[in-house]
Design an enzyme around this catalytic site. Structure first.
Site, PDB file in Angstrom:
ATOM      1  N   HIS A  23       0.838  -1.206   0.000  1.00 22.62           N
ATOM      2  CA  HIS A  23       0.000   0.000   0.000  1.00 22.62           C
ATOM      3  C   HIS A  23       0.871   1.253   0.000  1.00 22.62           C
ATOM      4  O   HIS A  23       0.610   2.201   0.753  1.00 22.62           O
ATOM      5  CB  HIS A  23      -0.886  -0.027   1.262  1.00 22.62           C
ATOM      6  N   GLU A  81     -10.174  -2.535  -4.526  1.00 21.77           N
ATOM      7  CA  GLU A  81      -8.749  -2.189  -4.616  1.00 21.77           C
ATOM      8  C   GLU A  81      -8.007  -3.302  -5.353  1.00 21.77           C
ATOM      9  O   GLU A  81      -8.372  -4.481  -5.291  1.00 21.77           O
ATOM     10  CB  GLU A  81      -8.154  -1.957  -3.220  1.00 21.77           C
ATOM     11  N   HIS A 145     -12.018  -0.028   4.195  1.00 17.80           N
ATOM     12  CA  HIS A 145     -11.382   1.262   4.319  1.00 17.80           C
ATOM     13  C   HIS A 145     -11.549   2.133   3.082  1.00 17.80           C
ATOM     14  O   HIS A 145     -10.957   3.224   3.005  1.00 17.80           O
ATOM     15  CB  HIS A 145      -9.880   1.082   4.627  1.00 17.80           C
ATOM     16  N   ASP A 164     -10.699  -6.346   3.950  1.00 14.48           N
ATOM     17  CA  ASP A 164      -9.501  -5.843   4.632  1.00 14.48           C
ATOM     18  C   ASP A 164      -9.645  -5.776   6.152  1.00 14.48           C
ATOM     19  O   ASP A 164      -8.642  -5.895   6.879  1.00 14.48           O
ATOM     20  CB  ASP A 164      -9.141  -4.449   4.097  1.00 14.48           C
ATOM     21  N   TYR A 192      -1.587  -4.101  10.865  1.00 13.14           N
ATOM     22  CA  TYR A 192      -2.433  -3.870   9.683  1.00 13.14           C
ATOM     23  C   TYR A 192      -3.467  -2.787   9.986  1.00 13.14           C
ATOM     24  O   TYR A 192      -3.686  -1.862   9.195  1.00 13.14           O
ATOM     25  CB  TYR A 192      -3.129  -5.177   9.267  1.00 13.14           C
TER      26      TYR A 192
HETATM   27 FE1  FEO Z   1      -7.872  -2.256   0.472  1.00 15.09          FE
HETATM   28 FE2  FEO Z   1      -6.354  -5.301   0.648  1.00 15.09          FE
HETATM   29  O1  FEO Z   1      -7.020  -3.753  -0.201  1.00 15.09           O
END
Ligand code: FEO
Length: 394
Positions: A23, A81, A145, A164, A192
């Protein structure tokens, strides 16, 4: 090998062993991660989430092993995502008629990402999908998120596919929580959470209340292990993190030029140790910022130190404050410290940045001129007394 998480529910995750940054550049990952996807094998076969595009072959091999030539009816995209949707077009090449269930925002985002217009089935809280003997219930997880996030609950088997939320970067051929132990799983989940979910803590706290009506036996997230033995522990820890519940802990973050700020940081740590306060100690240029923000969640105090350079603090500490601006830890008391030569600008700059990121600043900083003198040791003692007093009130 087929990997069951419960009867008729398969884990078809892939392991990204070599991932070291997730990320973006801030989140350091020591041992890789997984992109988790699942198959619910019912009259209408449902695929839940996808994987990063470069891992599609591994994913589809596992799916084929379960399906043995049967065609899946549904695909649920809990979140668009790229680590979960990247292989979307590859899946459509194989199953062009699959029914896709996702939020409106996810459909919008995927159309943009892939340059397509697709006829999705949009779902929100209250919507369900019957697949034969099973029912999938969808829950809006907006901003947990991304604005497109949903969770899917398999009603009859009490499995929450949370995407997530509740994820962790545990890359392993052992894919259940109890195969790793509670301490490791919770730490990885906390890291995380700190680096991905923390900015939405308030939304999360409300959402956890909403989800508390569900009877959850298994949480199957989109990264890391499946929670089957520590479900209550991860939910209660998430609640604690979302509410920024704190402990008597001080996080020291500093950098140094000729060693005096380093000596000050070590003296501060010793004084806190004398008071039996938990200390987490980071010379910023030698530390992982993702670990620092993880320790900040439940710390009461953050002490930031820098020498003065041309009226300012060391520039690399600006990265720390920009990260706090993004991740938004709440309820912290801040103290600045540092040394200077001919003018003292670093502690003032640190205090300004603390204000900007929502940290309450203690009105006393600790400043040494060139080297540590007796009065500086006394000053550190006095400030630590004040810090300990304030922690008792927090
Ligand atoms: Fe928000 Fe694991 O992607």
């Amino acid at each position: 090998m087929k990997r069951l998480i419960k009867e008729n529910i398969y884990n078809v995750s892939v392991i990204d062993w070599n991932l070291r940054k997730f990320h973006g550049p801030s989140f350091s990952v020591k041992n890789g991660t997984t992109y988790n996807a699942y198959v619910v094998d019912d009259r209408d076969i449902t695929l839940i989430d996808l994987v990063e595009v470069e891992f599609f072959d591994d994913y589809i091999r596992q799916v084929n092993e379960i399906l043995e030539g049967r065609i899946p009816t549904n695909l649920v995209i809990n979140h668009s995502e790229q680590d979960h949707s990247g292989s979307f077009m590859k899946l459509l090449e194989i199953y062009p008629d699959i029914n896709i269930y996702c939020s409106k925002k996810a459909g919008l985002f995927m159309n943009k990402m892939f340059g397509i217009e697709f006829a999705y089935n949009f779902v929100k809280t209250g919507d369900t999908l019957n697949t034969g003997k099973y029912n999938l219930a969808f829950y809006d997880m907006t901003m947990l998120h991304w604005p497109d996030s949903i969770a899917t609950y398999l009603v009859e088997e009490k499995v929450l596919f949370s995407n997530d939320a509740f994820g962790q970067h545990i890359a392993s051929t052992h894919y259940f929580d109890d195969e790793h132990g509670l301490v490791k799983c919770l730490y990885q989940a906390k890291e995380y959470y700190a680096n991905i979910i923390m900015p939405m803590a308030k939304i999360l706290a409300n959402k956890l209340n909403e989800l508390s009506s569900l009877d959850i036996e298994i949480i199957a997230p989109s990264h890391g292990v499946v929670w089957r033995s520590y479900v209550s522990e991860i939910i209660s820890n998430y609640a604690s993190w979302a509410n920024f519940e704190t402990t008597d802990k001080v996080v020291i973050v500093y950098d140094t030029m000729w060693g005096t700020t380093d000596a000050m940081a070590k003296e501060i740590a010793l004084k806190l140790q004398d008071k039996k306060v938990c200390v987490k100690f980071y010379q910023f240029s030698k530390s992982e910022i993702s670990e620092i923000v993880t320790e900040l969640i439940d710390a009461k105090v953050v002490m930031v130190g820098s020498p003065t350079i041309y009226g300012n603090m060391l520039a690399n500490l600006g990265y720390f404050f920009e990260e706090l601006r993004v991740l938004k830890p709440k309820g912290k008391l801040g103290v600045s410290f540092g040394n200077y030569g001919w003018s003292n600008g670093a502690t003032r700059r640190i205090e300004t940045l603390m204000h900007e990121v929502g940290i309450e600043v203690l009105d006393t900083n600790i400043s040494a001129n060139f080297t540590m003198e007796e009065k500086d040791y006394d000053e550190i003692s006095n400030v630590i007394d004040e810090v300990v007093k304030r922690m008792e009130e927090m």
